[in-house]
Design a protein around this motif. Structure first.
Motif, short mmCIF file in Angstrom:
data_model
loop_
_atom_site.label_atom_id
_atom_site.label_comp_id
_atom_site.label_asym_id
_atom_site.label_seq_id
_atom_site.Cartn_x
_atom_site.Cartn_y
_atom_site.Cartn_z
N SER A 167 0.73 -1.24 -0.10
CA SER A 167 0.00 0.00 0.02
C SER A 167 0.96 1.38 0.05
O SER A 167 0.46 2.39 -0.56
CB SER A 167 -0.85 -0.17 1.17
N GLN A 168 2.01 1.27 0.68
CA GLN A 168 2.72 2.51 0.72
C GLN A 168 3.56 2.50 -0.30
O GLN A 168 4.28 1.76 -0.91
CB GLN A 168 3.50 2.15 2.02
N HIS A 169 3.32 3.67 -1.01
CA HIS A 169 4.35 4.29 -2.32
C HIS A 169 5.83 4.49 -2.03
O HIS A 169 6.22 4.78 -0.93
CB HIS A 169 3.81 5.19 -2.89
N GLY A 170 6.67 3.88 -3.01
CA GLY A 170 8.11 3.88 -2.65
C GLY A 170 8.72 3.15 -1.84
O GLY A 170 8.41 1.89 -1.63
N SER A 171 10.21 3.39 -1.43
CA SER A 171 10.83 2.54 -0.47
C SER A 171 11.35 3.30 0.61
O SER A 171 11.49 4.45 0.50
CB SER A 171 11.79 1.99 -1.51
N TRP A 172 12.11 2.51 1.22
CA TRP A 172 12.90 3.04 2.86
C TRP A 172 14.34 2.98 2.43
O TRP A 172 14.80 1.70 2.53
CB TRP A 172 12.31 2.38 3.78
N PRO A 173 14.99 3.67 1.83
CA PRO A 173 16.42 3.93 1.27
C PRO A 173 17.15 3.37 2.31
O PRO A 173 17.30 3.79 3.64
CB PRO A 173 16.61 4.64 0.41
N ASN A 174 18.49 3.06 2.20
CA ASN A 174 19.54 3.13 2.92
C ASN A 174 20.24 4.16 2.60
O ASN A 174 20.90 4.35 1.34
CB ASN A 174 20.60 1.64 2.44
N TRP A 175 20.17 5.17 3.57
CA TRP A 175 20.92 6.48 3.48
C TRP A 175 22.24 6.64 2.96
O TRP A 175 22.66 7.58 2.27
CB TRP A 175 20.51 7.48 4.52
N ASP A 176 22.92 5.63 3.72
CA ASP A 176 24.37 5.66 3.22
C ASP A 176 24.79 5.41 1.89
O ASP A 176 25.57 6.09 1.47
CB ASP A 176 25.01 4.50 4.29
N VAL A 227 16.26 6.15 -22.01
CA VAL A 227 15.77 6.73 -20.84
C VAL A 227 16.72 7.46 -20.10
O VAL A 227 18.03 6.85 -19.98
CB VAL A 227 15.14 5.69 -19.78
N ARG A 228 16.89 8.82 -19.90
CA ARG A 228 17.92 9.66 -19.45
C ARG A 228 17.49 10.34 -18.12
O ARG A 228 18.06 11.30 -17.78
CB ARG A 228 18.59 10.69 -20.28
N GLU A 229 16.59 9.81 -17.41
CA GLU A 229 16.24 10.50 -15.97
C GLU A 229 15.25 9.19 -15.30
O GLU A 229 14.77 8.56 -16.04
CB GLU A 229 15.05 11.50 -16.09
N TRP A 230 15.88 8.93 -14.23
CA TRP A 230 15.23 8.11 -12.92
C TRP A 230 14.62 8.79 -11.95
O TRP A 230 15.29 9.87 -11.50
CB TRP A 230 16.19 6.99 -12.81
N ASP A 231 13.54 8.47 -11.70
CA ASP A 231 12.98 9.19 -10.66
C ASP A 231 12.65 7.74 -9.41
O ASP A 231 12.23 7.00 -9.70
CB ASP A 231 11.43 9.73 -10.95
N TYR A 232 12.79 8.58 -8.10
CA TYR A 232 12.45 7.73 -7.04
C TYR A 232 11.78 8.43 -6.04
O TYR A 232 11.54 9.51 -5.98
CB TYR A 232 13.72 7.32 -6.07
N LEU A 233 10.91 7.47 -5.16
CA LEU A 233 10.10 7.98 -4.10
C LEU A 233 10.48 7.44 -2.81
O LEU A 233 10.31 6.10 -2.58
CB LEU A 233 8.71 7.68 -4.38
N PHE A 234 11.35 8.14 -2.14
CA PHE A 234 11.71 7.55 -0.81
C PHE A 234 10.91 8.08 0.33
O PHE A 234 10.43 9.09 0.66
CB PHE A 234 13.18 8.22 -0.55
N ASN A 235 10.84 7.05 1.66
CA ASN A 235 10.14 7.11 2.93
C ASN A 235 11.45 7.46 3.81
O ASN A 235 12.35 6.82 3.76
CB ASN A 235 9.30 5.98 3.08
N TYR A 236 11.10 7.88 4.82
CA TYR A 236 11.61 8.11 6.11
C TYR A 236 11.01 8.59 7.10
O TYR A 236 9.98 9.18 7.09
CB TYR A 236 13.07 8.97 5.77
N ARG A 237 11.60 8.74 8.22
CA ARG A 237 10.98 9.19 9.62
C ARG A 237 11.95 10.37 10.14
O ARG A 237 13.14 10.28 10.16
CB ARG A 237 10.88 8.17 10.56
#
Length: 153
Positions: free
Chosen positions: A49-58, A88-98
């Motif tokens: 249900s939640q869009h995007g990912s929880w990235p490893n900020w490092d 394709v010359r652009e990549w888009d991401y949706l990141f989650n964080y607290r």
């Protein structure tokens, strides 16, 4: 004759749709006006249900100009939106964080030059970029050699 009148416009429309340059990316991998996809249209959903990912900020902090798509893929995975099939010359991401116990999301855009090396990076909102980590202080503990004579009880 009717068939060719239908096929040519359709082929042209598909060719334009296949180009992954929503933000009109220059050969150098930059744009004057980044176009942001709708977060609801992400192809990646966390827990269904939640869009995007929880990235490893490092890993996000390690991304820099000159990296190729494979290197970026290894660090943060595939892009979260469909931007085209060819060139394709652009990549888009949706990141989650607290932050302070509150759930937040950021959009991250990477633009590639004509050789498909990353050149430009954008965040929405602007202050979303991960902050550099504070340097780790090195504490040196030396053992003090004591002789039995110096110890008195």
């Amino acid at each position: 004759m009717k068939f060719s009148k239908l096929i040519l416009p359709l082929a042209a429309a598909l060719a334009l749709a296949a180009c992954g340059n929503l933000s009109k990316v220059s050969k150098e991998g930059s744009t004057d006006n980044p176009v942001w996809p709708n977060p609801e249209k992400t192809t990646l959903r966390h827990n269904g249900s939640q869009h995007g990912s929880w990235p490893n900020w490092d890993n996000v902090r390690m991304i820099e100009a000159g990296m190729n798509k494979d290197q970026i893929y290894e660090l943060i995975g595939r892009p979260h939106f469909q931007e085209g099939l060819y060139g394709v010359r652009e990549w888009d991401y949706l990141f989650n964080y607290r932050e302070n116990g509150e759930h937040k999301t950021c959009q991250y855009k990477i633009l590639f030059d004509k050789d498909m090396n990353a050149q430009s990076f954008y965040w929405l909102p602007e202050g979303c970029a991960p902050q550099p980590q504070a340097p780790v202080r090195e504490v040196i503990i030396r053992e003090v050699e004591t002789s039995p004579k110096a110890i008195r009880q």
